[in-house]
Motif scaffolding. Sequence first.
Motif, PDB file in Angstrom:
ATOM      1  N   ILE A  57       0.876  -1.171   0.000  1.00  0.00           N
ATOM      2  CA  ILE A  57       0.000   0.000   0.000  1.00  0.00           C
ATOM      3  C   ILE A  57       0.913   1.221   0.000  1.00  0.00           C
ATOM      4  O   ILE A  57       1.704   1.407   0.925  1.00  0.00           O
ATOM      5  N   CYS A  58       0.821   2.002  -1.074  1.00  0.00           N
ATOM      6  CA  CYS A  58       1.661   3.189  -1.210  1.00  0.00           C
ATOM      7  C   CYS A  58       0.776   4.420  -1.369  1.00  0.00           C
ATOM      8  O   CYS A  58      -0.237   4.377  -2.089  1.00  0.00           O
ATOM      9  N   GLY A  59       1.169   5.509  -0.726  1.00  0.00           N
ATOM     10  CA  GLY A  59       0.402   6.741  -0.854  1.00  0.00           C
ATOM     11  C   GLY A  59       1.151   7.894  -0.227  1.00  0.00           C
ATOM     12  O   GLY A  59       2.312   7.789   0.148  1.00  0.00           O
ATOM     13  N   GLY A  60       0.448   9.028  -0.135  1.00  0.00           N
ATOM     14  CA  GLY A  60       1.051  10.214   0.458  1.00  0.00           C
ATOM     15  C   GLY A  60       1.572  11.192  -0.572  1.00  0.00           C
ATOM     16  O   GLY A  60       2.040  12.276  -0.213  1.00  0.00           O
ATOM     17  N   ARG A  61       1.521  10.828  -1.822  1.00  0.00           N
ATOM     18  CA  ARG A  61       1.855  11.741  -2.923  1.00  0.00           C
ATOM     19  C   ARG A  61       1.210  11.187  -4.184  1.00  0.00           C
ATOM     20  O   ARG A  61       0.762  10.026  -4.208  1.00  0.00           O
ATOM     21  N   VAL A  62       1.176  12.041  -5.238  1.00  0.00           N
ATOM     22  CA  VAL A  62       0.700  11.561  -6.530  1.00  0.00           C
ATOM     23  C   VAL A  62       1.737  10.571  -7.053  1.00  0.00           C
ATOM     24  O   VAL A  62       2.932  10.884  -7.118  1.00  0.00           O
ATOM     25  N   LEU A  63       1.282   9.384  -7.408  1.00  0.00           N
ATOM     26  CA  LEU A  63       2.223   8.280  -7.643  1.00  0.00           C
ATOM     27  C   LEU A  63       2.678   8.129  -9.092  1.00  0.00           C
ATOM     28  O   LEU A  63       3.629   7.384  -9.353  1.00  0.00           O
ATOM     29  N   GLY A  64       2.028   8.805 -10.018  1.00  0.00           N
ATOM     30  CA  GLY A  64       2.526   8.750 -11.394  1.00  0.00           C
ATOM     31  C   GLY A  64       2.155   7.471 -12.107  1.00  0.00           C
ATOM     32  O   GLY A  64       1.189   6.795 -11.763  1.00  0.00           O
ATOM     33  N   ARG A  65       2.970   7.139 -13.087  1.00  0.00           N
ATOM     34  CA  ARG A  65       2.642   6.017 -13.951  1.00  0.00           C
ATOM     35  C   ARG A  65       2.585   4.700 -13.163  1.00  0.00           C
ATOM     36  O   ARG A  65       3.389   4.486 -12.257  1.00  0.00           O
ATOM     37  N   MET A  66       1.668   3.839 -13.575  1.00  0.00           N
ATOM     38  CA  MET A  66       1.499   2.583 -12.873  1.00  0.00           C
ATOM     39  C   MET A  66       2.648   1.618 -13.140  1.00  0.00           C
ATOM     40  O   MET A  66       3.160   0.959 -12.251  1.00  0.00           O
TER      41      MET A  66
END
Length: 124
Positions: free
Chosen positions: A110-119
């Motif tokens: 689970i990753c978050g806390g910023r806009v993550l960009g390309r998948m």
Amino acid sequence: MATTTYDSENIFAKILRGEIPCTRVYENDHALAFEDINPQAPTHVLVIPKGAYVSNDDFTARASDAEITGFFRAVGQVARELGLAKPGYRMLANTGQDGGQEVPHFHVHICGGRVLGRMVQPAA
Ligand code: AMP
């Protein structure tokens, strides 16, 4: 046929047995969540089932309905408790060789806390 050869000496098995430490963020009957040791985003947590499953392939083939429900409820609960539900987040499960899975115990990132960009990064 699912891949089921489980190495009980893998690092997440050792975490589950309490042989090496982790920074725990959540636990229920079927899942344990802890901080990734090498975070790729401001928030990066791993959720693992307590049972011995190699990968998502193995887990979804062999786990009981209760294990699967308990595990995926935990994934959602962890994201909510981390405050990620509203801004959004990414959950992913690297699976097998082409998926880049390094630890052979099923886990969801689970990753978050910023806009993550390309998948997926383009091939080099
Ligand atoms: P994967 O490539 O999907 O198998 O991801 C394995 C993840 O486990 C990586 O993001 C590592 O940083 C993480 N990791 C490896 N060892 C530990 C550990 N002892 N505690 C927490 N995270 C770990």
